[in-house]
Design an enzyme around this catalytic site. Structure first.
Site, PDB file in Angstrom:
ATOM      1  N   GLU A   1      13.179   4.009   0.715  1.00 50.39           N
ATOM      2  CA  GLU A   1      12.313   4.353   2.039  1.00 50.39           C
ATOM      3  C   GLU A   1      12.965   4.227   3.084  1.00 50.39           C
ATOM      4  O   GLU A   1      12.597   4.073   4.588  1.00 50.39           O
ATOM      5  CB  GLU A   1      11.100   3.372   2.123  1.00 50.39           C
ATOM      6  CG  GLU A   1      10.222   3.374   0.934  1.00 50.39           C
ATOM      7  CD  GLU A   1       9.518   4.852   0.708  1.00 50.39           C
ATOM      8  OE1 GLU A   1       9.160   5.637   1.705  1.00 50.39           O
ATOM      9  OE2 GLU A   1       9.509   5.072  -0.582  1.00 50.39           O
TER      10      GLU A   1
ATOM     11  N   PHE B   1       0.773  -1.390  -0.120  1.00 48.20           N
ATOM     12  CA  PHE B   1      -0.001   0.072   0.036  1.00 48.20           C
ATOM     13  C   PHE B   1       1.080   1.288   0.008  1.00 48.20           C
ATOM     14  O   PHE B   1       1.624   1.414   0.914  1.00 48.20           O
ATOM     15  CB  PHE B   1      -1.098   0.016   1.297  1.00 48.20           C
ATOM     16  CG  PHE B   1      -1.873   1.036   1.323  1.00 48.20           C
ATOM     17  CD1 PHE B   1      -2.740   1.061   0.751  1.00 48.20           C
ATOM     18  CD2 PHE B   1      -1.547   2.229   2.043  1.00 48.20           C
ATOM     19  CE1 PHE B   1      -3.575   2.410   0.600  1.00 48.20           C
ATOM     20  CE2 PHE B   1      -2.331   3.364   2.297  1.00 48.20           C
ATOM     21  CZ  PHE B   1      -3.339   3.430   1.293  1.00 48.20           C
ATOM     22  N   GLY B   2       0.691   2.087  -0.939  1.00 46.07           N
ATOM     23  CA  GLY B   2       1.434   3.413  -1.156  1.00 46.07           C
ATOM     24  C   GLY B   2       0.370   4.627  -0.641  1.00 46.07           C
ATOM     25  O   GLY B   2      -0.686   4.494  -1.462  1.00 46.07           O
ATOM     26  N   TYR B   3       0.994   5.473   0.042  1.00 43.27           N
ATOM     27  CA  TYR B   3      -0.005   6.736   0.414  1.00 43.27           C
ATOM     28  C   TYR B   3       0.732   7.918   0.305  1.00 43.27           C
ATOM     29  O   TYR B   3       0.175   9.013   0.397  1.00 43.27           O
ATOM     30  CB  TYR B   3      -0.525   6.571   1.820  1.00 43.27           C
ATOM     31  CG  TYR B   3       0.643   6.249   2.922  1.00 43.27           C
ATOM     32  CD1 TYR B   3       1.441   5.020   3.287  1.00 43.27           C
ATOM     33  CD2 TYR B   3       1.369   7.521   3.328  1.00 43.27           C
ATOM     34  CE1 TYR B   3       2.417   5.205   4.139  1.00 43.27           C
ATOM     35  CE2 TYR B   3       2.502   7.333   4.242  1.00 43.27           C
ATOM     36  CZ  TYR B   3       3.134   6.143   4.454  1.00 43.27           C
ATOM     37  OH  TYR B   3       3.824   6.210   5.322  1.00 43.27           O
ATOM     38  N   GLY B   4       2.268   8.192  -0.267  1.00 43.23           N
ATOM     39  CA  GLY B   4       2.686   9.218  -0.185  1.00 43.23           C
ATOM     40  C   GLY B   4       3.285   9.263  -1.610  1.00 43.23           C
ATOM     41  O   GLY B   4       2.872   9.010  -2.823  1.00 43.23           O
ATOM     42  N   SER B   5       4.575   9.410  -1.802  1.00 44.09           N
ATOM     43  CA  SER B   5       5.089   9.511  -3.210  1.00 44.09           C
ATOM     44  C   SER B   5       5.310   8.232  -4.031  1.00 44.09           C
ATOM     45  O   SER B   5       5.268   8.060  -5.179  1.00 44.09           O
ATOM     46  CB  SER B   5       6.848   9.764  -2.920  1.00 44.09           C
ATOM     47  OG  SER B   5       7.516   8.824  -2.217  1.00 44.09           O
TER      48      SER B   5
END
Ligand code: SIN
Length: 185
Positions: A99, A24-28
């Protein structure tokens, strides 16, 4: 916890026999997709909100003048929308490097827009990492973002690109959108 999380992340999960896993990605990770994926689907995770509370020394700032990037903060009843990618576990070699400034991989339940659910991983920078900056008034956060830049470019660009990506996802993230407004006023 040290800011560099590469080794910690490598020891966290055993991917033996695993062909693919949802991230799950929520930023860049929503708008800068510099990794291969097998499938991509908008999704949300429950009980978390996105906040510009993580310091960035390596991408959008420097050690002397850190920028601010997003992490997730627990908030019962809230939800965070983003993009889910089904990836090969080998992709974590690249993602752990990307990250590495404070983010650890955690297991989470992802809910897709059709309400189906699956288990996956998400990178979260928790408050015990050295680069964590935490809460500040939004005007101060916006000022810091407006002046910071690092090897990956302007911190403001990170914010604006994230806001655009969230609009495309139909999200209404008040924290991100009000920072974006403050940036341009
Ligand atoms: C993410 O996008 O999921 C993690 C935070 C970031 O890389 O901006």
């Amino acid at each position: 916890m040290a800011a560099n999380t590469i080794e910690l992340n490598r020891s966290r999960y055993n991917f033996d026999g695993v062909e693919s896993i949802w991230l799950f990605g929520y930023g860049s990770l929503i708008y800068k997709v510099d990794f291969p994926f097998l499938e991509q689907r908008p999704a949300r995770i429950d009980g978390w909100v996105r906040r510009f509370w993580q310091g960035s020394h390596d991408h959008r700032g420097t050690a002397e003048a850190p920028g601010r990037v997003v992490t997730l903060v627990e908030q019962p009843g809230a939800c965070c929308r983003g993009m889910a990618y089904r990836i090969s576990p080998t992709v974590f070699e690249h993602l752990d490097e990307r990250e590495k400034n404070g983010y650890l991989r955690f297991s989470t339940t992802l809910t897709f827009y059709d309400a189906s659910q699956t288990e996956g991983l998400v990178y979260i920078a928790t408050e015990d990492n050295e680069a964590f900056l935490g809460h500040a008034p939004e005007a101060d956060i916006a000022r810091q973002i407006a002046s910071a830049q690092g090897p990956s470019g302007l911190n403001a660009e990170y914010l604006v690109q994230l806001a655009e990506a969230l609009r495309d996802l139909g999200d209404n993230d008040q924290h991100v959108f009000s920072l974006e407004r403050l940036l341009t006023t």
